[in-house]
Design an enzyme around this catalytic site. Sequence first.
Site, mmCIF file in Angstrom:
data_model
loop_
_atom_site.group_PDB
_atom_site.id
_atom_site.type_symbol
_atom_site.label_atom_id
_atom_site.label_comp_id
_atom_site.label_asym_id
_atom_site.label_seq_id
_atom_site.Cartn_x
_atom_site.Cartn_y
_atom_site.Cartn_z
ATOM 1 N N SER A 1 19.084 1.719 38.182
ATOM 2 C CA SER A 1 20.163 2.265 39.016
ATOM 3 C C SER A 1 21.390 2.606 38.189
ATOM 4 O O SER A 1 22.147 3.497 38.532
ATOM 5 C CB SER A 1 20.622 1.232 40.044
ATOM 6 O OG SER A 1 19.552 0.739 40.770
ATOM 7 N N HIS B 1 15.590 8.339 38.628
ATOM 8 C CA HIS B 1 16.222 7.410 39.571
ATOM 9 C C HIS B 1 15.986 7.856 41.015
ATOM 10 O O HIS B 1 16.601 8.802 41.494
ATOM 11 C CB HIS B 1 17.727 7.331 39.258
ATOM 12 C CG HIS B 1 18.468 6.389 40.145
ATOM 13 N ND1 HIS B 1 19.778 6.564 40.491
ATOM 14 C CD2 HIS B 1 18.076 5.250 40.768
ATOM 15 C CE1 HIS B 1 20.166 5.582 41.285
ATOM 16 N NE2 HIS B 1 19.144 4.783 41.475
ATOM 17 N N GLU C 1 17.491 11.463 40.629
ATOM 18 C CA GLU C 1 18.294 11.873 39.475
ATOM 19 C C GLU C 1 17.383 11.834 38.249
ATOM 20 O O GLU C 1 16.758 10.806 37.979
ATOM 21 C CB GLU C 1 19.462 10.897 39.276
ATOM 22 C CG GLU C 1 20.492 10.958 40.382
ATOM 23 C CD GLU C 1 21.621 9.941 40.230
ATOM 24 O OE1 GLU C 1 22.717 10.200 40.718
ATOM 25 O OE2 GLU C 1 21.396 8.874 39.619
ATOM 26 N N ASN D 1 25.728 6.727 41.842
ATOM 27 C CA ASN D 1 26.296 5.379 41.745
ATOM 28 C C ASN D 1 27.631 5.381 41.004
ATOM 29 O O ASN D 1 28.496 4.548 41.259
ATOM 30 C CB ASN D 1 25.302 4.421 41.079
ATOM 31 C CG ASN D 1 24.162 4.087 42.030
ATOM 32 O OD1 ASN D 1 24.273 4.306 43.237
ATOM 33 N ND2 ASN D 1 23.059 3.589 41.509
HETATM 34 N N1 LIG Z 1 16.508 -1.552 45.703
HETATM 35 C C1 LIG Z 1 17.215 -0.442 45.652
HETATM 36 O O1 LIG Z 1 17.884 -0.052 46.598
HETATM 37 C C2 LIG Z 1 17.155 0.382 44.395
HETATM 38 C C3 LIG Z 1 17.453 1.751 44.476
HETATM 39 C C4 LIG Z 1 17.335 2.535 43.329
HETATM 40 C C5 LIG Z 1 16.966 1.945 42.130
HETATM 41 N N2 LIG Z 1 16.714 0.602 42.093
HETATM 42 C C6 LIG Z 1 16.292 0.048 40.793
HETATM 43 O O2 LIG Z 1 14.879 -0.078 40.805
HETATM 44 C C7 LIG Z 1 14.496 -1.188 40.016
HETATM 45 C C8 LIG Z 1 13.661 -2.126 40.846
HETATM 46 O O3 LIG Z 1 14.411 -2.557 41.947
HETATM 47 P P1 LIG Z 1 13.743 -3.196 43.239
HETATM 48 O O4 LIG Z 1 14.814 -3.257 44.262
HETATM 49 O O5 LIG Z 1 12.469 -2.508 43.534
HETATM 50 O O6 LIG Z 1 13.447 -4.671 42.707
HETATM 51 P P2 LIG Z 1 12.431 -5.742 43.300
HETATM 52 O O7 LIG Z 1 12.935 -7.056 42.871
HETATM 53 O O8 LIG Z 1 12.184 -5.501 44.750
HETATM 54 O O9 LIG Z 1 11.055 -5.420 42.529
HETATM 55 C C9 LIG Z 1 10.842 -5.644 41.186
HETATM 56 C C10 LIG Z 1 9.381 -5.945 40.948
HETATM 57 O O10 LIG Z 1 9.160 -6.034 39.565
HETATM 58 C C11 LIG Z 1 8.214 -7.074 39.348
HETATM 59 N N3 LIG Z 1 8.325 -7.534 37.968
HETATM 60 C C12 LIG Z 1 9.239 -8.353 37.416
HETATM 61 N N4 LIG Z 1 8.996 -8.489 36.100
HETATM 62 C C13 LIG Z 1 7.913 -7.734 35.810
HETATM 63 C C14 LIG Z 1 7.184 -7.453 34.613
HETATM 64 N N5 LIG Z 1 7.551 -7.960 33.444
HETATM 65 N N6 LIG Z 1 6.121 -6.634 34.695
HETATM 66 C C15 LIG Z 1 5.744 -6.096 35.876
HETATM 67 N N7 LIG Z 1 6.390 -6.342 37.037
HETATM 68 C C16 LIG Z 1 7.473 -7.127 37.000
HETATM 69 C C17 LIG Z 1 8.549 -8.116 40.376
HETATM 70 O O11 LIG Z 1 7.444 -8.950 40.634
HETATM 71 C C18 LIG Z 1 8.909 -7.241 41.579
HETATM 72 O O12 LIG Z 1 7.780 -7.014 42.389
HETATM 73 C C19 LIG Z 1 15.788 -1.801 39.508
HETATM 74 O O13 LIG Z 1 16.068 -1.306 38.239
HETATM 75 C C20 LIG Z 1 16.814 -1.334 40.508
HETATM 76 O O14 LIG Z 1 18.105 -1.283 39.972
HETATM 77 C C21 LIG Z 1 16.768 -0.192 43.188
#
Ligand SMILES: NC(=O)c1ccc[n+]([C@@H]2O[C@H](COP(=O)([O-])OP(=O)(O)OC[C@H]3O[C@@H](n4cnc5c(N)ncnc54)[C@H](O)[C@@H]3O)[C@@H](O)[C@H]2O)c1
Length: 664
Positions: free
Chosen positions: A120, A141, A153, A192
């Site tokens: 993000s 993104h 993005e 963001n």
């Molecule tokens: N949630 C949002 O609104 C949002 C929006 C845009 C971008 N993002 C970005 O997306 C990314 C993920 O966010 P999220 O909200 O999906 O997080 P989340 O915590 O819901 O999911 C992350 C997943 O990664 C897995 N994981 C952790 N370590 C790992 C590894 N070494 N190998 C494989 N899997 C692994 C976890 O088990 C989990 O299922 C982040 O960088 C976040 O900033 C999030």
Amino acid sequence: MDIRRVTVIGAGIMGHGIAEVIALSGIPVILEDAFPEALKKAENGIGTSLEKMKKSGRISPEKASEVLGRITFSSDLKESVKDADLIIEAVPEIPDLKISLMKQISDNCRKDAIIASNTSNIRITTLAKDVINPDRFLGMHFFNPPVVMKLVEVIKSEKTSQETFDNLFEFTKSIGKTPIRVLKDSPGFVVNRINAPESLLFCLIMDKKMAKPEEIDAFGKLQGLPMGPYELIDYVGIDTVVHSLKYYSETIDPEYGKCKFFDSFVEAKNLGSKTGKGIYVWENGHAKIPDAKPSSVIDLMDVLVVEINEAAKIIEEGIAEPSEIETGVKLGMNRPFGPISVAEGLTNAEIKKKLEKLSEKFDTRIFYPAKSIQQGKLRELLAGRHKATEPQAGTAEKKEPVQKDGASPVSLSMDQDKKVAYLTISNTRNNLISYDVLKGLEKNLTELWNSKEINVIVVRGSGENFSAGAQLTQFFSGPMDFAENARLGERTFRMLSEIPKITIAEMKGYVLGGGFELSIWCDMRISTPDAKIGFPEVTLGLIPGWGGSQRLSKLLGMSRATFLILTGERFDGKFASEIGLVSKLYAADRIDDETRSFAEDLATKVAPISAAIAKRLINKGSDVPADNGLEMETMAMGLLYGTEDLKEGISAFLQKRKPDYKGR
Ligand SMILES: NC(=O)c1ccc[n+]([C@@H]2O[C@H](COP(=O)([O-])OP(=O)(O)OC[C@H]3O[C@@H](n4cnc5c(N)ncnc54)[C@H](O)[C@@H]3O)[C@@H](O)[C@H]2O)c1
């Protein structure tokens, strides 16, 4: 490179949604997660989402099972990445975790595979630290939820090659998303980053005890926001906001760290909706917000100028172009307008003054006017005439003509053999007429004005509707701005009655308000019998302000026009045909073909100069005394005498053949 196999790493909120989007577009995906329970949850999540789409008829039952069949769930990272053309990382926003994972991915995938991060905020260049061939590494993104949100993005790091950037940009379009180009790596990228000073603003208001959260939220709701700012922060997660502000304080400006209000919530693990308690208590997915009077400590314009300021910094730093920022904010924040169009309605001086006041009131340079605003150069910056907006080398020649909103909502297609042009409005399902639609129509009509290839123009809407009217949620800074928008609509629509071509409106579905006005400025109207037509303006506190109050009485007489405008009553295409407003009626499944063949026939049968002069005489003649109108007609006859087309028309008639008019 063709992207045919994709692997998504991290099956959480974002990863499972991204995998679903890609599978929906027909591409096989491997969804990998280090934790099997996360994979199980992801599979259930995708299943539920597909089920919903099936129930609402958006996809067929066969497609739903095909989509699920395209996704392989895996916990073996090496296996998952080894054959992929594209690998998208979506693990938690922890820099060290991401950096080490990127290394593992790049050690085990093909050397030509593209690796993208869904981070993000974190600079892509930072994450590429240990990647082999960082030229094929970049940001992709998505927004939450990926299946619903159109925006992606696409972010270039310091090392990403132009080829990789263009490749991923095109791929993003091919999976049904709207990508924007982030040309330079920067914390928070575009959306963001625009949000960053706003988070600080809402934190400082609390720190300084200027109002209660519920009072600001009541103010936000009054402005038409679906959620107030603090409700939204609770919904997103206070920890996410705190981490972002901390990251911006380390990478953009230490002043992002000067507010402490949110920290106490994180320390107490009251993170908002996900823990059931944050700024508010949450029950069944809803915040329990105490009743409160809207606060007047800030106004909407304060928030908007803060966004404009950040947008100006983004352009100055060469991170993204104005049109991309506008698209990003609209799609990424689900808003009808972005900072660029708001800025266009304000003066540099008023933006500067407001920012200076905010900067002083909240004691932070974050709100202090960006350089271009300080120098009175905002207008040039937004028009792309400022040094800082020049795209990086290698991007300029590849870019499509700059359009205000990424892609114009009015497309022009021409069948030059048949001499017919089609102007199709296509934005929302209702084809609402926004500033961008008006500018798109104006631009295309100007282009067609002197075209020798086109004799007839058909105006239509894509999908089921012609147009349900003006986009009422557009931002206007005051009465003059609103009036000027009315003038723009009237000026643009009037072009349809003045352009030296025959204009036809193809009416179906909703033809309301501004959409109805658009149709009545055309020379002819063809409709489906069940089209829903009318001027609801007076029931909304408005009037038909794009020429409708004047034009309808010309077409129907004062009595009928007065009734239709003052009652706001809706009528159908059949009635419109009975009162002579519509010339032809066709069922919905035939109207496209019938309009096309009617237009093609007219375009070759009618002498273009005669048509242009005749429509002018009809439109202008009705404004002047009969004697003058008849005089204009006589003069026009004299003008036609010298045309080749007159000779051709008469010869063809005598020789019993089809005329071949040249418009000369
Ligand atoms: N949630 C949002 O609104 C949002 C929006 C845009 C971008 N993002 C970005 O997306 C990314 C993920 O966010 P999220 O909200 O999906 O997080 P989340 O915590 O819901 O999911 C992350 C997943 O990664 C897995 N994981 C952790 N370590 C790992 C590894 N070494 N190998 C494989 N899997 C692994 C976890 O088990 C989990 O299922 C982040 O960088 C976040 O900033 C999030």
